[in-house]
Design a protein around this motif. Structure first.
Motif, mmCIF file in Angstrom:
data_model
loop_
_atom_site.group_PDB
_atom_site.id
_atom_site.type_symbol
_atom_site.label_atom_id
_atom_site.label_comp_id
_atom_site.label_asym_id
_atom_site.label_seq_id
_atom_site.Cartn_x
_atom_site.Cartn_y
_atom_site.Cartn_z
ATOM 1 N N ARG A 216 -9.984 -9.108 40.562
ATOM 2 C CA ARG A 216 -10.677 -10.040 41.440
ATOM 3 C C ARG A 216 -11.104 -11.273 40.649
ATOM 4 N NH1 ARG A 216 -15.575 -8.202 45.509
ATOM 5 N NH2 ARG A 216 -15.732 -10.156 46.685
ATOM 6 N N ASN A 217 -10.968 -12.431 41.257
ATOM 7 C CA ASN A 217 -11.244 -13.685 40.570
ATOM 8 C C ASN A 217 -12.749 -13.966 40.537
ATOM 9 O OD1 ASN A 217 -11.039 -16.115 39.311
ATOM 10 N ND2 ASN A 217 -9.910 -17.151 40.929
ATOM 11 N N ILE A 218 -13.424 -13.314 39.582
ATOM 12 C CA ILE A 218 -14.842 -13.530 39.327
ATOM 13 C C ILE A 218 -14.977 -13.943 37.864
ATOM 14 C CG2 ILE A 218 -15.640 -11.929 41.118
ATOM 15 C CD1 ILE A 218 -16.006 -9.821 38.941
ATOM 16 N N PRO A 219 -16.100 -14.561 37.479
ATOM 17 C CA PRO A 219 -16.215 -15.113 36.118
ATOM 18 C C PRO A 219 -15.868 -14.142 34.996
ATOM 19 C CG PRO A 219 -18.012 -15.896 37.461
ATOM 20 C CD PRO A 219 -17.285 -14.895 38.301
ATOM 21 N N GLY A 220 -16.354 -12.899 35.087
ATOM 22 C CA GLY A 220 -16.103 -11.943 34.009
ATOM 23 C C GLY A 220 -14.627 -11.648 33.825
ATOM 24 N N ASN A 221 -13.895 -11.506 34.943
ATOM 25 C CA ASN A 221 -12.452 -11.233 34.866
ATOM 26 C C ASN A 221 -11.670 -12.473 34.446
ATOM 27 O OD1 ASN A 221 -12.862 -8.595 35.708
ATOM 28 N ND2 ASN A 221 -12.487 -9.050 37.866
ATOM 29 N N ALA A 222 -12.041 -13.628 35.021
ATOM 30 C CA ALA A 222 -11.315 -14.858 34.723
ATOM 31 C C ALA A 222 -11.474 -15.282 33.262
ATOM 32 C CB ALA A 222 -11.790 -15.978 35.647
ATOM 33 N N ALA A 223 -12.518 -14.785 32.607
ATOM 34 C CA ALA A 223 -12.739 -15.136 31.198
ATOM 35 C C ALA A 223 -11.732 -14.462 30.277
ATOM 36 C CB ALA A 223 -14.154 -14.753 30.785
ATOM 37 N N ILE A 224 -11.147 -13.357 30.728
ATOM 38 C CA ILE A 224 -10.212 -12.640 29.849
ATOM 39 C C ILE A 224 -8.801 -12.535 30.424
ATOM 40 C CG2 ILE A 224 -12.019 -11.273 28.759
ATOM 41 C CD1 ILE A 224 -11.217 -8.934 30.513
ATOM 42 N N ILE A 225 -8.630 -12.861 31.712
ATOM 43 C CA ILE A 225 -7.305 -12.788 32.331
ATOM 44 C C ILE A 225 -6.882 -14.181 32.762
ATOM 45 C CG2 ILE A 225 -5.941 -11.894 34.269
ATOM 46 C CD1 ILE A 225 -7.808 -9.468 34.296
ATOM 47 N N LYS A 226 -5.744 -14.643 32.276
ATOM 48 C CA LYS A 226 -5.208 -15.935 32.677
ATOM 49 C C LYS A 226 -4.160 -15.686 33.753
ATOM 50 C CE LYS A 226 -3.772 -20.379 30.794
ATOM 51 N NZ LYS A 226 -3.477 -21.158 29.568
ATOM 52 N N HIS A 227 -4.373 -16.308 34.912
ATOM 53 C CA HIS A 227 -3.547 -16.049 36.090
ATOM 54 C C HIS A 227 -2.066 -16.326 35.818
ATOM 55 C CE1 HIS A 227 -2.629 -15.457 40.267
ATOM 56 N NE2 HIS A 227 -2.182 -16.685 40.416
ATOM 57 N N ARG A 228 -1.261 -15.325 36.172
ATOM 58 C CA ARG A 228 0.204 -15.360 36.045
ATOM 59 C C ARG A 228 0.676 -15.392 34.596
ATOM 60 N NH1 ARG A 228 2.444 -15.771 41.005
ATOM 61 N NH2 ARG A 228 4.525 -16.000 40.082
ATOM 62 N N GLU A 229 -0.237 -15.195 33.656
ATOM 63 C CA GLU A 229 0.152 -15.092 32.246
ATOM 64 C C GLU A 229 -0.178 -13.724 31.675
ATOM 65 O OE1 GLU A 229 -0.670 -18.208 29.553
ATOM 66 O OE2 GLU A 229 -0.210 -19.815 30.977
ATOM 67 N N THR A 230 -1.463 -13.327 31.753
ATOM 68 C CA THR A 230 -1.839 -11.995 31.262
ATOM 69 C C THR A 230 -2.246 -11.070 32.403
ATOM 70 O OG1 THR A 230 -4.101 -12.767 30.870
ATOM 71 C CG2 THR A 230 -2.566 -12.834 28.997
ATOM 72 N N GLY A 231 -2.143 -11.562 33.615
ATOM 73 C CA GLY A 231 -2.472 -10.758 34.781
ATOM 74 C C GLY A 231 -2.467 -11.638 36.015
ATOM 75 N N LYS A 245 2.970 -7.999 46.307
ATOM 76 C CA LYS A 245 4.350 -8.047 46.793
ATOM 77 C C LYS A 245 5.215 -8.917 45.896
ATOM 78 C CE LYS A 245 3.413 -7.234 51.721
ATOM 79 N NZ LYS A 245 3.440 -7.833 53.090
ATOM 80 N N SER A 246 4.649 -10.051 45.461
ATOM 81 C CA SER A 246 5.420 -10.936 44.583
ATOM 82 C C SER A 246 5.708 -10.256 43.250
ATOM 83 C CB SER A 246 4.666 -12.248 44.363
ATOM 84 O OG SER A 246 3.512 -12.049 43.565
ATOM 85 N N LEU A 247 4.765 -9.469 42.770
ATOM 86 C CA LEU A 247 4.957 -8.753 41.511
ATOM 87 C C LEU A 247 6.012 -7.660 41.656
ATOM 88 C CD1 LEU A 247 3.802 -8.608 38.611
ATOM 89 C CD2 LEU A 247 2.212 -6.872 39.428
ATOM 90 N N MET A 248 5.973 -6.938 42.769
ATOM 91 C CA MET A 248 6.946 -5.880 43.027
ATOM 92 C C MET A 248 8.364 -6.424 43.136
ATOM 93 S SD MET A 248 4.629 -3.840 45.807
ATOM 94 C CE MET A 248 6.036 -3.154 46.656
ATOM 95 N N ASN A 249 8.488 -7.655 43.618
ATOM 96 C CA ASN A 249 9.809 -8.252 43.835
ATOM 97 C C ASN A 249 10.282 -9.115 42.675
ATOM 98 O OD1 ASN A 249 10.064 -7.140 46.454
ATOM 99 N ND2 ASN A 249 8.817 -8.797 47.322
ATOM 100 N N ASP A 250 9.509 -9.163 41.622
ATOM 101 C CA ASP A 250 9.862 -10.016 40.482
ATOM 102 C C ASP A 250 9.673 -9.252 39.177
ATOM 103 O OD1 ASP A 250 10.287 -12.003 38.626
ATOM 104 O OD2 ASP A 250 9.043 -13.505 39.650
ATOM 105 N N PRO A 251 10.653 -8.407 38.797
ATOM 106 C CA PRO A 251 10.525 -7.607 37.568
ATOM 107 C C PRO A 251 10.413 -8.457 36.309
ATOM 108 C CG PRO A 251 12.762 -7.494 38.460
ATOM 109 C CD PRO A 251 11.917 -8.151 39.504
ATOM 110 N N VAL A 252 10.964 -9.662 36.337
ATOM 111 C CA VAL A 252 10.857 -10.552 35.170
ATOM 112 C C VAL A 252 9.406 -10.961 34.962
ATOM 113 C CG1 VAL A 252 11.506 -12.781 34.194
ATOM 114 C CG2 VAL A 252 13.208 -11.399 35.401
ATOM 115 N N LEU A 253 8.725 -11.340 36.059
ATOM 116 C CA LEU A 253 7.312 -11.703 35.972
ATOM 117 C C LEU A 253 6.479 -10.521 35.493
ATOM 118 C CD1 LEU A 253 4.927 -13.644 36.499
ATOM 119 C CD2 LEU A 253 4.898 -12.802 38.868
ATOM 120 N N GLU A 254 6.763 -9.343 36.017
ATOM 121 C CA GLU A 254 6.023 -8.149 35.602
ATOM 122 C C GLU A 254 6.157 -7.918 34.103
ATOM 123 O OE1 GLU A 254 6.034 -3.284 36.219
ATOM 124 O OE2 GLU A 254 7.178 -4.560 37.583
ATOM 125 N N LYS A 255 7.377 -8.012 33.596
ATOM 126 C CA LYS A 255 7.609 -7.784 32.166
ATOM 127 C C LYS A 255 6.899 -8.828 31.322
ATOM 128 C CE LYS A 255 11.245 -7.096 28.715
ATOM 129 N NZ LYS A 255 12.721 -7.042 28.463
#
Length: 286
Positions: A216-231, A245-255
């Motif tokens: 969930r995009n709250i300050p504590g999470n956003a401080a350690i997770i960069k969107h679409r890079e580390t989570g 759904k986008s993650l399930m359909n994009d194995p390259v992004l998941e990896k």
């Protein structure tokens, strides 16, 4: 040294696991570290009596307000470890902010888990900036901590061999404010449309287990997770479904996310680095 460590020790919460880990670090350096639940005490006078009668040399507290307030007027030196609630919630209350400022002024040192947390604190109490150290929480996983997927599927009555299963694990065992049921309604609707998706509610885990993290995009999470890079960060249950759904359909992004998250944990959440930091900082309490 004989050290008192005050923290909110409700089972399976971040405070409890962090306190246990810090105690382990200090024991390894030859100190005696005694954990006490901050919720069991109501006033600084009780802690003053405890530190005197049990002959503690120094103290630590997790949360500037919840734990630190009990060290006001303490006769022994102490250090403080910031909690997210301090800088995201309690700082908004004038009374709590005054208490936290007084505690921080007396503390020999303070520890923030992220740079963002330090900057929020330093903006409110600029005179304390030099005594605030940034030390991310350490992560140390072992083979015994890996997840037993087969047993989980059996216990959850998820049929095996009936096609691909997409299992989302919600890390729980947390306070009510964390709202573990936040996704249930949206996820249930998704499951009715696509029976291959399942939501499991489990105990503590880490980005170190090589599974993609959605948070969930709250300050504590956003401080350690960069969107679409580390989570992936979501703001609503509906956005969670879309991102999943986008993650399930994009194995390259998941990896890519899994790889970068693993690298991030290794670089910034070193268990050994955390141990050295706390063992060094407590020397300031002598």
């Amino acid at each position: 040294m004989r050290l008192l460590l005050l923290a909110c020790l409700r089972a399976q919460t971040g405070n409890a696991t962090t306190a246990a880990r810090i105690r382990n670090h200090l024991h390894a350096a030859g100190h005696i570290c005694v954990l006490k639940d901050a919720f069991m005490y109501e006033s600084p006078a009780e802690i003053a009596h405890l530190t005197s009668s049990d002959k503690f040399d120094a103290a630590l507290a997790i949360h500037l307000y919840k734990g630190g307030r009990l060290l006001q007027g303490s006769r022994i030196p102490f250090g403080i470890i910031f909690g997210g609630t301090d800088v995201n919630e309690d700082i908004k209350c004038k009374e709590k902010r005054q208490v936290m400022g007084a505690v921080l002024e007396r503390a020999r040192f303070a520890v923030a888990f992220t740079v963002e947390m330090k900057e929020l604190a330093a903006a409110e109490w600029p005179d304390a900036r030099k005594k605030i150290y940034v030390q991310s929480q350490g992560i140390k996983t072992t083979p015994s901590e890996t997840f037993d997927w087969y047993t989980f599927l059996q216990n959850a009555a998820i049929p095996a061999g009936s096609g691909p299963v997409h299992l989302f694990l919600l890390v729980c065992g947390l306070r009510r404010v964390k709202d573990p049921l936040y996704l249930v309604e949206a996820f249930s609707e998704w499951h009715r449309k696509d029976p291959s998706v399942h939501l499991g509610i489990i105990g503590p885990a880490a980005m170190d287990l090589e599974v993609p993290v959605l948070a969930r995009n709250i300050p504590g999470n956003a401080a350690i997770i960069k969107h679409r890079e580390t989570g992936l960060l979501f703001s609503t249950p509906q956005e969670f479904v879309v991102l999943s759904k986008s993650l399930m359909n994009d194995p390259v992004l998941e990896k890519e996310i899994v790889t970068r998250a693993k690298e991030y944990v290794e670089q910034h959440h070193s268990w050994e680095g955390e141990r050295k930091t706390y063992q060094s900082l407590v020397q300031r309490l002598q």
